[in-house]
Design an enzyme around this catalytic site. Structure first.
Site, PDB file in Angstrom:
ATOM      1  N   TYR A  68      47.381  31.097  50.397  1.00 48.03           N
ATOM      2  CA  TYR A  68      48.239  32.172  50.892  1.00 48.03           C
ATOM      3  C   TYR A  68      48.071  32.316  52.393  1.00 48.03           C
ATOM      4  O   TYR A  68      46.976  32.129  52.939  1.00 48.03           O
ATOM      5  CB  TYR A  68      47.881  33.502  50.225  1.00 48.03           C
ATOM      6  CG  TYR A  68      48.375  33.643  48.809  1.00 48.03           C
ATOM      7  CD1 TYR A  68      49.600  34.245  48.530  1.00 48.03           C
ATOM      8  CD2 TYR A  68      47.616  33.177  47.745  1.00 48.03           C
ATOM      9  CE1 TYR A  68      50.052  34.381  47.226  1.00 48.03           C
ATOM     10  CE2 TYR A  68      48.067  33.306  46.435  1.00 48.03           C
ATOM     11  CZ  TYR A  68      49.283  33.911  46.183  1.00 48.03           C
ATOM     12  OH  TYR A  68      49.732  34.027  44.891  1.00 48.03           O
ATOM     13  N   ASP A 123      54.095  39.690  44.342  1.00 46.54           N
ATOM     14  CA  ASP A 123      54.499  41.085  44.257  1.00 46.54           C
ATOM     15  C   ASP A 123      55.839  41.319  44.953  1.00 46.54           C
ATOM     16  O   ASP A 123      56.348  40.450  45.676  1.00 46.54           O
ATOM     17  CB  ASP A 123      53.445  41.974  44.917  1.00 46.54           C
ATOM     18  CG  ASP A 123      52.105  41.905  44.198  1.00 46.54           C
ATOM     19  OD1 ASP A 123      52.093  41.656  42.979  1.00 46.54           O
ATOM     20  OD2 ASP A 123      51.065  42.109  44.863  1.00 46.54           O
TER      21      ASP A 123
END
Length: 245
Positions: A111, A52
């Site tokens: 992540y 994002d």
């Protein structure tokens, strides 16, 4: 024609994300423009996944079919890095089989989410800061443990009617204390839009309430959860850390 795997790293602060979009400059757009400049024709890349706006990557593989055989991979890497702004780098390039797919062949994605104790002029782009809350790792960890295994994460993502399903398998979910604050590490087979940031945000809200870990298990089963738990943690703390094939 060679199929190549490029491994990128980038500071996502100035970009709308990895994927090309109409509302601003993306990593994909810059990489494709640089490749096109080198080989004198349009080139497309396929990333291992999207990130994002504002999200960073330390290891983002992409693949492309590159039409120029005369340039060495080492010289191609040098040429690309000379064309990129300093917040995007190619870490390495390798030739792969014609059927290699950066997205569909990925087995594990990892992540990191970084939370700092104190916001400064130098760290605010790379860490999240929650001044109202002294995070307790021992309280936070049980929430993360409830995420392990295969679940529907429909309550932990941005709505997307094109998705066939919301099931993901989480292999690892841990939090550890660091010199700068806290590091949350989550590994899984796939991740949905905003999923890591929603997980972190929901766990933060639950820990503020000192809620029992079973509450997050309930959120994995219900069709909807109260809006107060739908907190999307800030983008600047999130990093795509690794992709394994």
């Amino acid at each position: 024609m060679r199929r190549l795997k490029l491994v990128l790293e980038y500071d996502g602060t100035n970009y709308v994300g990895m994927q090309k979009q109409l509302n601003g400059l993306s990593i994909q757009e810059l990489v494709e423009k640089a490749l096109a400049k080198i080989c004198k024709e349009e080139i497309q890349i396929t990333p291992s996944g999207r990130t994002d706006a504002g999200v960073h990557a330390l290891y983002q593989p992409v693949h492309t079919d590159f039409p120029v055989d005369s340039i060495s991979l080492q010289n191609l890497q040098k040429a690309l890095n000379s064309l990129f702004p300093l917040d995007i780098r190619v870490l390495g390039i390798s030739q792969v089989s014609k059927d290699f797919h950066a997205r569909y062949d990925a087995k594990i994605r990892t992540y990191h989410y970084k939370i700092c104790k104190t916001k400064t002029a130098f760290n605010h782009r790379y860490f999240s800061h929650f001044p109202y809350y002294d995070l307790d790792g021992k309280l936070f960890q049980p929430y993360l443990q409830k995420l392990l295994g295969e679940h529907s994460f429909v309550n932990f993502c941005k709505k997307n009617l094109n998705l066939k399903h919301h099931r993901c398998t989480i292999y690892k979910a841990d939090i550890e204390k660091t010199d700068y604050g806290w590091l949350i590490e989550i590994s899984g087979n796939r991740f949905l839009h905003n999923m890591i940031r929603r997980i972190v945000g929901t766990c933060l809200v639950l820990s503020l309430e000192k809620a029992k870990p079973e509450k997050i298990s309930k959120f994995l089963l219900e069709e909807d959860i109260p809006s107060k738990y739908k907190f999307t943690a800030p983008a600047q703390g999130l990093y795509l850390q690794d992709v394994q094939y």
